[in-house]
Motif scaffolding. Structure first.
Motif, PDB file in Angstrom:
ATOM      1  N   LEU A  19      45.920  35.696  37.330  1.00 41.11           N
ATOM      2  CA  LEU A  19      44.609  36.182  36.905  1.00 41.11           C
ATOM      3  C   LEU A  19      44.169  37.367  37.758  1.00 41.11           C
ATOM      4  O   LEU A  19      43.633  38.357  37.244  1.00 41.11           O
ATOM      5  CB  LEU A  19      43.575  35.060  36.977  1.00 41.11           C
ATOM      6  N   PHE A  20      44.398  37.299  39.057  1.00 42.53           N
ATOM      7  CA  PHE A  20      44.027  38.377  39.961  1.00 42.53           C
ATOM      8  C   PHE A  20      44.739  39.677  39.574  1.00 42.53           C
ATOM      9  O   PHE A  20      44.124  40.740  39.510  1.00 42.53           O
ATOM     10  CB  PHE A  20      44.348  37.995  41.406  1.00 42.53           C
ATOM     11  N   LYS A  27      41.176  46.614  35.667  1.00 42.05           N
ATOM     12  CA  LYS A  27      39.971  47.078  36.363  1.00 42.05           C
ATOM     13  C   LYS A  27      38.744  46.230  36.011  1.00 42.05           C
ATOM     14  O   LYS A  27      37.644  46.726  35.824  1.00 42.05           O
ATOM     15  CB  LYS A  27      39.709  48.552  36.070  1.00 42.05           C
ATOM     16  N   ALA A  28      38.966  44.919  35.948  1.00 41.23           N
ATOM     17  CA  ALA A  28      37.897  43.982  35.613  1.00 41.23           C
ATOM     18  C   ALA A  28      37.707  42.936  36.709  1.00 41.23           C
ATOM     19  O   ALA A  28      37.208  41.841  36.457  1.00 41.23           O
ATOM     20  CB  ALA A  28      38.211  43.297  34.294  1.00 41.23           C
ATOM     21  N   LEU A  29      38.090  43.292  37.935  1.00 42.85           N
ATOM     22  CA  LEU A  29      38.045  42.321  39.018  1.00 42.85           C
ATOM     23  C   LEU A  29      36.620  41.803  39.261  1.00 42.85           C
ATOM     24  O   LEU A  29      36.413  40.598  39.388  1.00 42.85           O
ATOM     25  CB  LEU A  29      38.621  42.925  40.308  1.00 42.85           C
ATOM     26  N   ASP A  30      35.649  42.706  39.299  1.00 43.38           N
ATOM     27  CA  ASP A  30      34.267  42.278  39.537  1.00 43.38           C
ATOM     28  C   ASP A  30      33.751  41.386  38.414  1.00 43.38           C
ATOM     29  O   ASP A  30      33.063  40.397  38.661  1.00 43.38           O
ATOM     30  CB  ASP A  30      33.349  43.490  39.717  1.00 43.38           C
ATOM     31  N   ALA A  31      34.079  41.728  37.170  1.00 43.21           N
ATOM     32  CA  ALA A  31      33.630  40.931  36.018  1.00 43.21           C
ATOM     33  C   ALA A  31      34.259  39.538  36.047  1.00 43.21           C
ATOM     34  O   ALA A  31      33.570  38.531  35.819  1.00 43.21           O
ATOM     35  CB  ALA A  31      33.980  41.643  34.719  1.00 43.21           C
ATOM     36  N   GLU A  33      35.450  38.007  38.686  1.00 40.81           N
ATOM     37  CA  GLU A  33      34.890  37.289  39.839  1.00 40.81           C
ATOM     38  C   GLU A  33      33.523  36.697  39.486  1.00 40.81           C
ATOM     39  O   GLU A  33      33.220  35.556  39.838  1.00 40.81           O
ATOM     40  CB  GLU A  33      34.777  38.232  41.035  1.00 40.81           C
ATOM     41  N   SER A  34      32.709  37.447  38.775  1.00 41.48           N
ATOM     42  CA  SER A  34      31.403  36.964  38.340  1.00 41.48           C
ATOM     43  C   SER A  34      31.546  35.783  37.384  1.00 41.48           C
ATOM     44  O   SER A  34      30.834  34.779  37.506  1.00 41.48           O
ATOM     45  CB  SER A  34      30.629  38.100  37.672  1.00 41.48           C
TER      46      SER A  34
END
Length: 186
Positions: A19-20, A27-31, A33-34
């Motif tokens: 997943l990481f 480029k969706a790491l922040d999304a 993580e949220s």
């Protein structure tokens, strides 16, 4: 991927790495993580959610429909929803909690942060968390991501664990140590 294996391990680690890497590539790491933060809160607050992910009584299809419904209701992104679907299809939803923890470790490592588990007798205010974060950063020498939780049995004070180091400054421990010392006086 080799460096990731040193941070996380097991089935939950493999899913977290996958997943990481997908989140990083898209480029969706922040999304993501949220989304995972929302999932973690749901697991902590909802007995039905914990039952859905951990009970072997639910069929693969029931779990898939259940997590799809949860993802839609919570407004989770496509990548997170698909990830939950893969976990359900592979009968690995029981590893969701550990996978969330492993993902947090990967994100913290990616950002150059060190994770600190802080348990307090009462919920810490934002100011207290900020002050604690500054002190831990000074002590550790890295940015610190605090994972705060509450355990009322501590009575007062808190415990802090950063890596293998633990500081237990809780009233409960102090009283237990005093009781042990008093037994030796008799």
């Amino acid at each position: 991927m080799t460096s990731h294996k040193a941070i996380v391990s097991g089935i939950s680690g493999r899913y977290a790495i996958a997943l990481f890497e997908l989140a990083t590539e898209s480029k969706a790491l922040d999304a993501v993580e949220s989304d995972l933060s929302k999932l973690k809160a749901m697991l902590e607050e909802s007995a039905e959610m914990r039952d859905l992910v951990s009970s072997p009584l639910y069929s693969r299809e029931q779990q898939s429909k259940g997590v799809a419904g949860v993802a839609k209701a919570a407004g989770l992104g496509d990548l997170t929803a698909k990830f939950l679907g893969v976990l359900a299809a592979n009968r690995r939803l029981s590893a969701l909690g550990a996978t969330l923890t492993a993902f947090d470790k990967l994100v913290a490592h990616h950002r150059g942060e060190v994770k600190a588990d802080v348990v307090s007798a009462r919920k810490l205010t934002k100011k207290q968390l900020g002050d604690l974060e500054k002190k831990l950063k000074a002590a550790v020498g890295h940015d610190v991501a605090i994972d705060a939780s509450v355990d009322e049995s501590l009575l007062g004070g808190l415990t802090v664990q950063v890596g293998s180091r633990m500081v237990d400054d809780s009233l409960k421990t102090k009283l237990n140590n005093l009781a042990i010392a008093m037994k030796g006086v008799q």
